[in-house]
Write a protein that holds these residues in place. Structure first.
Motif, PDB file in Angstrom:
ATOM      1  N   TRP A   9      50.835  58.721  26.759  1.00 58.16           N
ATOM      2  CA  TRP A   9      51.083  60.007  27.405  1.00 58.16           C
ATOM      3  C   TRP A   9      52.564  60.350  27.453  1.00 58.16           C
ATOM      4  CZ3 TRP A   9      47.368  63.380  28.804  1.00 58.16           C
ATOM      5  CH2 TRP A   9      46.064  62.899  28.811  1.00 58.16           C
ATOM      6  N   ARG A  10      52.840  61.656  27.399  1.00 52.82           N
ATOM      7  CA  ARG A  10      54.179  62.208  27.597  1.00 52.82           C
ATOM      8  C   ARG A  10      54.060  63.325  28.642  1.00 52.82           C
ATOM      9  NH1 ARG A  10      54.410  62.256  21.306  1.00 52.82           N
ATOM     10  NH2 ARG A  10      53.535  64.330  21.565  1.00 52.82           N
ATOM     11  N   PRO A  37      38.207  74.184  39.338  1.00 53.40           N
ATOM     12  CA  PRO A  37      39.062  74.355  38.157  1.00 53.40           C
ATOM     13  C   PRO A  37      40.105  73.250  38.053  1.00 53.40           C
ATOM     14  CG  PRO A  37      39.600  76.000  39.821  1.00 53.40           C
ATOM     15  CD  PRO A  37      38.420  75.245  40.328  1.00 53.40           C
ATOM     16  N   TYR A  38      40.504  72.967  36.816  1.00 52.22           N
ATOM     17  CA  TYR A  38      41.505  71.952  36.518  1.00 52.22           C
ATOM     18  C   TYR A  38      42.826  72.678  36.298  1.00 52.22           C
ATOM     19  CZ  TYR A  38      43.145  67.419  34.808  1.00 52.22           C
ATOM     20  OH  TYR A  38      43.793  66.211  34.658  1.00 52.22           O
ATOM     21  N   LEU A  39      43.738  72.509  37.247  1.00 48.64           N
ATOM     22  CA  LEU A  39      44.983  73.266  37.256  1.00 48.64           C
ATOM     23  C   LEU A  39      46.139  72.453  36.672  1.00 48.64           C
ATOM     24  CD1 LEU A  39      44.611  74.676  40.877  1.00 48.64           C
ATOM     25  CD2 LEU A  39      43.898  75.749  38.719  1.00 48.64           C
ATOM     26  N   LEU A  40      47.236  73.118  36.396  1.00 47.61           N
ATOM     27  CA  LEU A  40      48.416  72.449  35.863  1.00 47.61           C
ATOM     28  C   LEU A  40      48.865  71.322  36.790  1.00 47.61           C
ATOM     29  CD1 LEU A  40      50.626  72.143  33.746  1.00 47.61           C
ATOM     30  CD2 LEU A  40      51.913  73.938  34.932  1.00 47.61           C
ATOM     31  N   LYS A  41      48.816  71.539  38.093  1.00 45.51           N
ATOM     32  CA  LYS A  41      49.230  70.488  39.031  1.00 45.51           C
ATOM     33  C   LYS A  41      48.327  69.261  38.925  1.00 45.51           C
ATOM     34  CE  LYS A  41      46.830  72.261  43.142  1.00 45.51           C
ATOM     35  NZ  LYS A  41      45.953  71.184  43.553  1.00 45.51           N
ATOM     36  N   ASP A  42      47.039  69.453  38.628  1.00 46.53           N
ATOM     37  CA  ASP A  42      46.127  68.322  38.419  1.00 46.53           C
ATOM     38  C   ASP A  42      46.527  67.547  37.171  1.00 46.53           C
ATOM     39  OD1 ASP A  42      44.394  69.081  40.632  1.00 46.53           O
ATOM     40  OD2 ASP A  42      43.647  70.678  39.317  1.00 46.53           O
ATOM     41  N   ALA A  43      46.831  68.274  36.107  1.00 46.30           N
ATOM     42  CA  ALA A  43      47.236  67.645  34.854  1.00 46.30           C
ATOM     43  C   ALA A  43      48.567  66.912  35.021  1.00 46.30           C
ATOM     44  CB  ALA A  43      47.338  68.687  33.745  1.00 46.30           C
ATOM     45  N   GLU A  44      49.503  67.507  35.725  1.00 43.22           N
ATOM     46  CA  GLU A  44      50.801  66.850  35.939  1.00 43.22           C
ATOM     47  C   GLU A  44      50.621  65.554  36.718  1.00 43.22           C
ATOM     48  OE1 GLU A  44      53.679  70.796  35.895  1.00 43.22           O
ATOM     49  OE2 GLU A  44      52.849  70.099  37.808  1.00 43.22           O
ATOM     50  N   TRP A  45      49.785  65.567  37.744  1.00 46.27           N
ATOM     51  CA  TRP A  45      49.532  64.341  38.504  1.00 46.27           C
ATOM     52  C   TRP A  45      48.899  63.284  37.599  1.00 46.27           C
ATOM     53  CZ3 TRP A  45      45.428  61.212  39.265  1.00 46.27           C
ATOM     54  CH2 TRP A  45      45.606  60.181  40.193  1.00 46.27           C
ATOM     55  N   TYR A  46      47.900  63.669  36.837  1.00 48.54           N
ATOM     56  CA  TYR A  46      47.186  62.727  35.967  1.00 48.54           C
ATOM     57  C   TYR A  46      48.108  62.120  34.914  1.00 48.54           C
ATOM     58  CZ  TYR A  46      43.744  60.788  32.791  1.00 48.54           C
ATOM     59  OH  TYR A  46      43.043  59.929  31.988  1.00 48.54           O
ATOM     60  N   VAL A  47      48.867  62.954  34.230  1.00 45.71           N
ATOM     61  CA  VAL A  47      49.778  62.478  33.191  1.00 45.71           C
ATOM     62  C   VAL A  47      50.798  61.512  33.794  1.00 45.71           C
ATOM     63  CG1 VAL A  47      51.600  63.178  31.583  1.00 45.71           C
ATOM     64  CG2 VAL A  47      49.438  64.443  31.655  1.00 45.71           C
ATOM     65  N   ASN A  48      51.382  61.865  34.931  1.00 46.60           N
ATOM     66  CA  ASN A  48      52.351  60.977  35.586  1.00 46.60           C
ATOM     67  C   ASN A  48      51.711  59.649  35.983  1.00 46.60           C
ATOM     68  OD1 ASN A  48      54.634  62.612  35.378  1.00 46.60           O
ATOM     69  ND2 ASN A  48      54.120  63.721  37.240  1.00 46.60           N
ATOM     70  N   GLN A  52      52.971  56.027  34.667  1.00 41.21           N
ATOM     71  CA  GLN A  52      53.438  55.025  35.626  1.00 41.21           C
ATOM     72  C   GLN A  52      52.611  53.749  35.598  1.00 41.21           C
ATOM     73  OE1 GLN A  52      53.449  57.034  39.392  1.00 41.21           O
ATOM     74  NE2 GLN A  52      55.210  58.303  38.873  1.00 41.21           N
ATOM     75  N   ASN A  53      51.315  53.857  35.303  1.00 41.48           N
ATOM     76  CA  ASN A  53      50.432  52.698  35.360  1.00 41.48           C
ATOM     77  C   ASN A  53      50.089  52.105  34.000  1.00 41.48           C
ATOM     78  OD1 ASN A  53      49.976  52.394  38.246  1.00 41.48           O
ATOM     79  ND2 ASN A  53      49.166  54.470  38.078  1.00 41.48           N
ATOM     80  N   GLU A  54      50.762  52.554  32.962  1.00 39.66           N
ATOM     81  CA  GLU A  54      50.536  52.026  31.624  1.00 39.66           C
ATOM     82  C   GLU A  54      50.688  50.498  31.617  1.00 39.66           C
ATOM     83  OE1 GLU A  54      49.855  51.400  27.663  1.00 39.66           O
ATOM     84  OE2 GLU A  54      49.442  53.207  28.802  1.00 39.66           O
ATOM     85  N   ASN A  57      46.801  46.751  34.036  1.00 38.05           N
ATOM     86  CA  ASN A  57      45.341  46.626  34.032  1.00 38.05           C
ATOM     87  C   ASN A  57      44.636  47.904  33.608  1.00 38.05           C
ATOM     88  OD1 ASN A  57      45.104  43.907  34.555  1.00 38.05           O
ATOM     89  ND2 ASN A  57      45.120  44.172  36.753  1.00 38.05           N
ATOM     90  N   GLN A  58      45.315  48.710  32.824  1.00 37.69           N
ATOM     91  CA  GLN A  58      44.679  49.885  32.251  1.00 37.69           C
ATOM     92  C   GLN A  58      45.399  50.300  30.983  1.00 37.69           C
ATOM     93  OE1 GLN A  58      45.113  52.865  35.402  1.00 37.69           O
ATOM     94  NE2 GLN A  58      46.583  53.968  34.141  1.00 37.69           N
ATOM     95  N   ILE A  59      44.633  50.917  30.105  1.00 38.67           N
ATOM     96  CA  ILE A  59      45.172  51.549  28.909  1.00 38.67           C
ATOM     97  C   ILE A  59      44.559  52.940  28.891  1.00 38.67           C
ATOM     98  CG2 ILE A  59      45.216  51.584  26.392  1.00 38.67           C
ATOM     99  CD1 ILE A  59      44.769  48.545  26.469  1.00 38.67           C
ATOM    100  N   VAL A  60      45.385  53.966  28.962  1.00 41.98           N
ATOM    101  CA  VAL A  60      44.887  55.344  28.926  1.00 41.98           C
ATOM    102  C   VAL A  60      45.659  56.074  27.835  1.00 41.98           C
ATOM    103  CG1 VAL A  60      44.375  57.434  30.231  1.00 41.98           C
ATOM    104  CG2 VAL A  60      44.450  55.234  31.410  1.00 41.98           C
ATOM    105  N   ARG A  61      44.927  56.734  26.957  1.00 41.91           N
ATOM    106  CA  ARG A  61      45.537  57.388  25.811  1.00 41.91           C
ATOM    107  C   ARG A  61      45.163  58.864  25.742  1.00 41.91           C
ATOM    108  NH1 ARG A  61      48.287  53.647  26.156  1.00 41.91           N
ATOM    109  NH2 ARG A  61      48.357  51.813  24.821  1.00 41.91           N
TER     110      ARG A  61
END
Length: 173
Positions: A9-10, A37-48, A52-54, A57-61
């Motif tokens: 993620w970037r 609805p899925y808002l920009l703030k939801d996406a920003e939280w998810y991407v961050n 941060q947790n890469e 105990n997780q791999i998210v791509r």
């Protein structure tokens, strides 16, 4: 079959992910933590959170098609007596359904997770009515283990979900 890549993620992925994820058909088949609805703030939280947790105990791509972020796929290692198991989760923009992307993405991330973590099993829990996701798992080599009757509550309705898994030796490793 459509070409795609899985990549880390970037921060700049948030806008494209917000657009791709803002679909009630996607949210209807995921846990309540995936909003609609899925808002920009939801996406920003998810991407961050993914950044941060890469590796913790997780791999998210990101699932990227034609240079555009169009979905997400992840493996999450469990704990306690489940520490040798990991859960698979994923979603894809509706524009790319039924193009073979997700089946290939599942195979790739499972191999990556089996190589990265000391796990023996990866499981997924699609809702019983989600024939598309169940088909993805079956094509990717997962075994159907059973249906958990009336095991989930989503959008005011009790329904069932299915348990699928793949073992390390079944993933071609």
């Amino acid at each position: 079959m459509k070409d795609f890549i899985l990549r880390k993620w970037r921060k700049e992925d948030a806008a494209e992910i917000a657009a791709a994820a803002n679909n009630p058909k996607i949210a209807a088949n995921l846990r309540n933590t995936f909003p609609y609805p899925y808002l920009l703030k939801d996406a920003e939280w998810y991407v961050n959170d993914c950044i941060q947790n890469e590796g913790k105990n997780q791999i998210v791509r990101v699932i990227e098609v034609d240079g555009k972020a169009v979905g997400s796929i992840g493996i999450f290692v469990k704990d306690d007596v489940y520490e040798k198991s990991a859960e698979l989760g994923y979603w894809l923009s509706e524009d790319y359904w039924r193009q073979g992307i997700m089946t290939r993405a599942v195979r790739l991330i499972c191999k990556e997770a089996f190589n990265a973590f000391d796990i023996v099993r990866i499981f997924a829990e699609p809702f019983e009515h989600n024939a598309g996701s169940r088909g993805v798992l079956e094509k990717a080599g997962f075994t159907y283990e059973g249906t958990m009757r009336n095991g989930v509550y989503k959008n005011g309705k009790v329904s069932s979900y299915c348990m699928y898994s793949i073992l390390r030796e079944e993933a071609g490793l």
